[in-house]
Design a protein around this motif. Structure first.
Motif, PDB file in Angstrom:
ATOM      1  N   GLY A 514      20.448 -23.390 -40.031  1.00  0.00           N
ATOM      2  CA  GLY A 514      19.381 -22.445 -40.294  1.00  0.00           C
ATOM      3  C   GLY A 514      19.142 -22.236 -41.770  1.00  0.00           C
ATOM      4  O   GLY A 514      18.191 -21.593 -42.174  1.00  0.00           O
ATOM      5  N   LEU A 515      19.993 -22.803 -42.606  1.00  0.00           N
ATOM      6  CA  LEU A 515      19.753 -22.720 -44.031  1.00  0.00           C
ATOM      7  C   LEU A 515      18.578 -23.599 -44.388  1.00  0.00           C
ATOM      8  O   LEU A 515      18.452 -24.703 -43.889  1.00  0.00           O
ATOM      9  N   LYS A 516      17.733 -23.090 -45.259  1.00  0.00           N
ATOM     10  CA  LYS A 516      16.677 -23.960 -45.750  1.00  0.00           C
ATOM     11  C   LYS A 516      17.314 -25.029 -46.615  1.00  0.00           C
ATOM     12  O   LYS A 516      18.110 -24.737 -47.491  1.00  0.00           O
ATOM     13  N   ALA A 517      16.939 -26.253 -46.396  1.00  0.00           N
ATOM     14  CA  ALA A 517      17.600 -27.304 -47.127  1.00  0.00           C
ATOM     15  C   ALA A 517      16.623 -28.030 -48.024  1.00  0.00           C
ATOM     16  O   ALA A 517      15.430 -28.108 -47.748  1.00  0.00           O
ATOM     17  N   ALA A 518      17.174 -28.545 -49.116  1.00  0.00           N
ATOM     18  CA  ALA A 518      16.340 -29.176 -50.130  1.00  0.00           C
ATOM     19  C   ALA A 518      15.463 -30.285 -49.553  1.00  0.00           C
ATOM     20  O   ALA A 518      14.274 -30.359 -49.848  1.00  0.00           O
ATOM     21  N   GLU A 519      16.047 -31.132 -48.712  1.00  0.00           N
ATOM     22  CA  GLU A 519      15.271 -32.266 -48.211  1.00  0.00           C
ATOM     23  C   GLU A 519      14.085 -31.822 -47.348  1.00  0.00           C
ATOM     24  O   GLU A 519      12.954 -32.264 -47.538  1.00  0.00           O
ATOM     25  N   THR A 520      14.381 -30.931 -46.411  1.00  0.00           N
ATOM     26  CA  THR A 520      13.325 -30.441 -45.530  1.00  0.00           C
ATOM     27  C   THR A 520      12.247 -29.717 -46.325  1.00  0.00           C
ATOM     28  O   THR A 520      11.051 -29.892 -46.098  1.00  0.00           O
ATOM     29  N   MET A 521      12.683 -28.887 -47.246  1.00  0.00           N
ATOM     30  CA  MET A 521      11.726 -28.092 -48.004  1.00  0.00           C
ATOM     31  C   MET A 521      10.919 -28.965 -48.956  1.00  0.00           C
ATOM     32  O   MET A 521       9.765 -28.670 -49.236  1.00  0.00           O
ATOM     33  N   HIS A 522      11.533 -30.022 -49.426  1.00  0.00           N
ATOM     34  CA  HIS A 522      10.793 -30.958 -50.264  1.00  0.00           C
ATOM     35  C   HIS A 522       9.608 -31.508 -49.477  1.00  0.00           C
ATOM     36  O   HIS A 522       8.468 -31.529 -49.940  1.00  0.00           O
ATOM     37  N   GLN A 523       9.877 -31.925 -48.239  1.00  0.00           N
ATOM     38  CA  GLN A 523       8.828 -32.412 -47.339  1.00  0.00           C
ATOM     39  C   GLN A 523       7.747 -31.354 -47.146  1.00  0.00           C
ATOM     40  O   GLN A 523       6.560 -31.609 -47.302  1.00  0.00           O
ATOM     41  N   HIS A 524       8.227 -30.162 -46.806  1.00  0.00           N
ATOM     42  CA  HIS A 524       7.317 -29.069 -46.504  1.00  0.00           C
ATOM     43  C   HIS A 524       6.435 -28.728 -47.715  1.00  0.00           C
ATOM     44  O   HIS A 524       5.216 -28.601 -47.603  1.00  0.00           O
ATOM     45  N   LEU A 525       7.046 -28.600 -48.864  1.00  0.00           N
ATOM     46  CA  LEU A 525       6.286 -28.240 -50.061  1.00  0.00           C
ATOM     47  C   LEU A 525       5.290 -29.336 -50.416  1.00  0.00           C
ATOM     48  O   LEU A 525       4.141 -29.069 -50.759  1.00  0.00           O
ATOM     49  N   ALA A 526       5.743 -30.589 -50.312  1.00  0.00           N
ATOM     50  CA  ALA A 526       4.898 -31.707 -50.726  1.00  0.00           C
ATOM     51  C   ALA A 526       3.742 -31.916 -49.753  1.00  0.00           C
ATOM     52  O   ALA A 526       2.625 -32.238 -50.157  1.00  0.00           O
ATOM     53  N   LYS A 527       3.984 -31.724 -48.466  1.00  0.00           N
ATOM     54  CA  LYS A 527       2.943 -32.020 -47.474  1.00  0.00           C
ATOM     55  C   LYS A 527       2.021 -30.835 -47.226  1.00  0.00           C
ATOM     56  O   LYS A 527       0.815 -30.977 -47.139  1.00  0.00           O
ATOM     57  N   THR A 528       2.634 -29.633 -47.099  1.00  0.00           N
ATOM     58  CA  THR A 528       1.859 -28.495 -46.620  1.00  0.00           C
ATOM     59  C   THR A 528       1.466 -27.523 -47.729  1.00  0.00           C
ATOM     60  O   THR A 528       0.316 -27.094 -47.809  1.00  0.00           O
TER      61      THR A 528
END
Ligand code: ADP
Ligand code: MG
Length: 713
Positions: A514-528
């Motif tokens: 449930g921790l926000k993780a760098a990899e996932t958030m990188h995707q999220h920030l870059a795409k959305t």
């Protein structure tokens, strides 16, 4: 057999092999160890009353039996409220209540005798006398014999050792102190008089079984006479040991580096700007050390961005101009690369050969670098642990700069020294830390190091504006980010982990799904979130090439946002980046957040640090408040030390600081200052002094291993 201090505990009545083992696991082997095991708390059980005589509002001790006990439930909802009804034959009953008391369900059961201690209230529901969350202790069968030991007095509370609970400790302690002849006092008489400290035998009795008139508040804040004595004594011997160790190190042969006019000119030639007053002062201290024919062991501390690297560069010039090589050790490859490019820029101006040596270098390049180090063709080597490998040899090692010492640990430092033995001369060592702490603490914690402090920032720095928001406001944070990026700035966004469900990258963390993780958030920030903004990613598990590429792109401004873990914590220097957003900031320690914040505020524009938390307990709020209110690394390090304690703050293993039995470097700072001064004076006495001889003997037999004293005296 009569007891003395050297009697093994297994020969004490009541201690069999099983208990002896549990005690040993706590480091308690001899009678001497046991009596030096201090209570961590005291309870006032002087006011023992029967239930019938209790009055609401008073604080009292009651000895009573459990009549009934269990988890209370309201409307079939289990609230975790544990309740027990107690009787003592006085005609009345007393209710004990514990919220979140589920753990007590199979511990407190009918028929048991307990001592309860707490404030008496009228329970609104039951309409009878009650204690909320009373302290309690199970009393055994042998009550008559020991009643006077566990109740009716101020009782000591000990940390349990295996199955040996506080009650057993109390009984053992009482027995041992009873049978033990008064032990000799090794703390010099003049100190006891100056600081009004009781003698050892008296202090031992008082610390375990305080007199009835003692002040409970003093006891529980570790300020009774007896406690002060043992705290002072512990610090005193520690500081004596450290002083002798330092003296001893100074007897070794080192290099005498000259700093003449020609070399000063070279330094000026290299410097991109005018050093601050503080930089000049610490360089003076360092140069004076380097000039001595003994090895320098100095800690250079200063807040993030105070310009330590520049001072290190100046010291390197002194070494190289004297014909020696310098090595710069960094804790991570990212930081090594960063130092390398920063230093190379300056050293190119002087015509020095500067090289980078890290684990991920190609085999051929590594071999060549090692060869050039061995021939002396390279003047300055910057690297990671790779520099400490056995086959790395320097032709003329003169100076080692160790960055962020608490990451490196003492062992590696020692190996650095070994390398210097080649020529029979020990190289100078300068350790840099961005977690500055008050001088006496630094001198104690870093034991064998002298300390220089940069307490001034380079001119023109605007204080960083720090804000704390909760996760709910993340959209506002993102739109603020967007504005800054549209205005031409760059930003870091930091997460505690790399991918979801893994440990925090700063180590020691538990698995936290449930921790926000760098990899996932990188995707999220870059795409959305920022689809039209180039965004980079940097974390510890990327290959060295990818890491360097990510740093390069961000430095060059190709990427406008860098999503990262704590790998950017230290050293990374991109002046155009003026915003750092730390998500799940509650996961980080204070000093660490301050380090992260230090990534911005390096250019001319106003910088911002946004701390985003999704938990907001009191301690989280306190940490965040500390940061929003202060930009001062000294203050923050001290708060961190206070909040987390020195063990976690430094990692005890890494400082080489022995575990203290009763003293606390945070709580007992004032006593530490006094003890340190006395120890320095004491160890300067002529070696024929009787008191000094006795003290040294004592240190030798009791503390030698702890302080790693090779030989004292
Ligand atoms: P530290 O290592 O203490 O965190 P650095 O040595 O990296 O700090 O310096 C931080 C920044 O300040 C760097 O960009 C450096 O070039 C700059 N700097 C250092 N000393 C000075 C000075 N005297 N005047 C102006 N800028 C300086
Ligand atoms: Mg020297």
């Amino acid at each position: 057999m009569p007891l003395d201090l050297t009697t093994p505990l297994q020969f004490v009545t009541g201690v069999g092999p099983a208990r002896a083992q549990m005690l040993e696991a706590k480091g308690l082997r001899l009678v001497e160890d046991l009596v030096a095991y201090p209570p961590f708390r005291y309870e006032d059980r002087r006011n023992v009353k029967t239930i019938a005589r209790l009055a609401p509002g008073e604080t009292a001790t009651v000895i009573a039996e459990v009549k009934s006990a269990g988890l209370a439930s309201f409307r079939r909802k289990n609230l975790g409220l544990f309740e027990a009804v107690f009787t003592d034959g006085s005609g009345e009953t007393l209710l004990g209540k514990w919220f979140h008391g589920g753990y007590l369900a199979d511990r407190i059961t009918p028929g048991q005798r307990l001592a309860l201690y707490g404030k008496i209230e009228i329970d609104n529901y039951a309409g009878r006398l009650a204690m909320m969350h009373p302290e309690f202790e199970f009393l055994g069968e042998d009550e008559d014999a020991e009643e006077g030991l566990h109740t009716g007095r101020i009782v000591p509370v000990y940390e349990a050792a295996g199955k040996i609970n506080t009650r057993v400790f109390r009984t053992l302690m009482h027995r041992v102190l009873d049978e033990l002849a008064d032990p000799p006092d090794l703390l010099p008489e003049f100190l006891r008089q100056t600081w009004k400290l009781p003698g050892r035998a008296e202090a031992l009795r008082q610390i375990h079984f305080p007199a009835p008139h003692e002040d409970l508040r003093l006891l529980n804040s570790f300020r009774s006479q007896a406690q002060r004595r043992f705290i002072f004594e512990e610090f005193f011997w520690l500081e004596c040991g450290l002083a002798l160790k330092r003296e001893h190190a100074k007897l070794r042969a080192g290099i005498s580096f000259k700093l003449e006019g020609r070399i000063r000119e070279r330094i000026k030639e290299m410097l991109p700007f005018k050093p601050t007053g503080a930089q000049k002062r610490v360089l003076g201290e360092i140069a004076a050390d380097m000039a001595k024919p003994h090895p320098m062991n100095r800690l250079l501390q200063g807040d993030v961005g105070s310009g330590k690297t520049l001072v290190a560069a100046e010291a390197i010039v002194i070494a190289v101009e004297n014909g020696y090589q310098a090595a710069v050790l960094a804790p991570t490859e990212v930081l090594a690369a960063q130092h390398f490019s920063y230093l190379r820029q300056m050293f190119d101006r002087l015509g020095y050969e500067t090289a980078l040596l890290t684990g991920s270098l190609g085999a051929r390049e590594k071999a060549r670098t090692k060869r050039d180090l061995a021939t002396g063709a390279i003047h300055v080597a910057v690297g990671t642990h790779a520099l400490l490998e056995d086959d790395v040899e320097l032709a003329r090692p003169g100076l080692a700069i160790v960055d962020e010492q608490h990451r490196f640990g003492v062992m590696q430092r020692l190996r650095l020294f070994d390398k210097g033995r080649q020529g029979g001369l020990y190289p100078d060592v300068l350790v840099m830390t961005a977690t500055p702490i008050p001088r006496t603490l630094a001198l104690t914690l870093y034991g064998d190091l002298d300390v220089s402090t940069i307490d001034e920032m380079p001119p023109g720095r605007k204080p960083i504006v720090t804000k704390h928001v909760t996760e709910a406001k993340i959209e506002q944070v993102y739109s603020f980010l967007k504005k800054q990026i549209d205005a031409g700035r760059q930003a870091y966004v930091v997460y505690p982990v790399i991918d979801e469900g893994e440990e925090t990258e700063n180590g020691g963390g538990r698995k936290s799904p449930g921790l926000k993780a760098a990899e996932t958030m990188h995707q999220h920030l870059a795409k959305t979130v920022f689809p039209s903004t180039p965004i980079g990613l940097l974390h510890g598990r990327m290959t060295q090439e990818d890491k360097e590429e990510a740093m390069r792109r961000f430095k060059a401004g190709q990427d406008r946002i860098l999503v990262s873990t704590t790998v950017i914590e230290v050293g990374v220097d991109v002046p155009n980046a003026n915003v750092i957003v730390v998500e799940q900031a509650e996961r980080f320690g204070l000093a660490q957040l301050h380090q992260l914040r230090g990534r911005v505020g390096r250019g001319h524009q106003q910088s911002y640090c946004v701390l985003v938390t999704n938990k907001a307990g009191e301690s989280v709020l306190e940490r965040m408040r500390t940061l929003t209110e202060s930009n001062d690394g000294f203050y923050i390090a001290e708060m961190d030390l206070k909040l987390r304690g020195p063990g976690e703050f430094f990692g005890t293993k890494q400082t080489g600081l022995p575990a203290l039995r009763i003293a606390s470097i945070v709580r007992d700072r004032d006593i530490l200052e006094h003890a340190r001064k006395e120890a320095l004076a004491f160890t300067q006495r002529p070696s024929t002094d009787g008191e000094l001889r006795r003290g040294l003997d004592y240190l030798q037999t009791h503390w030698q291993r702890k302080y790693g004293l090779v030989s004292v005296g």
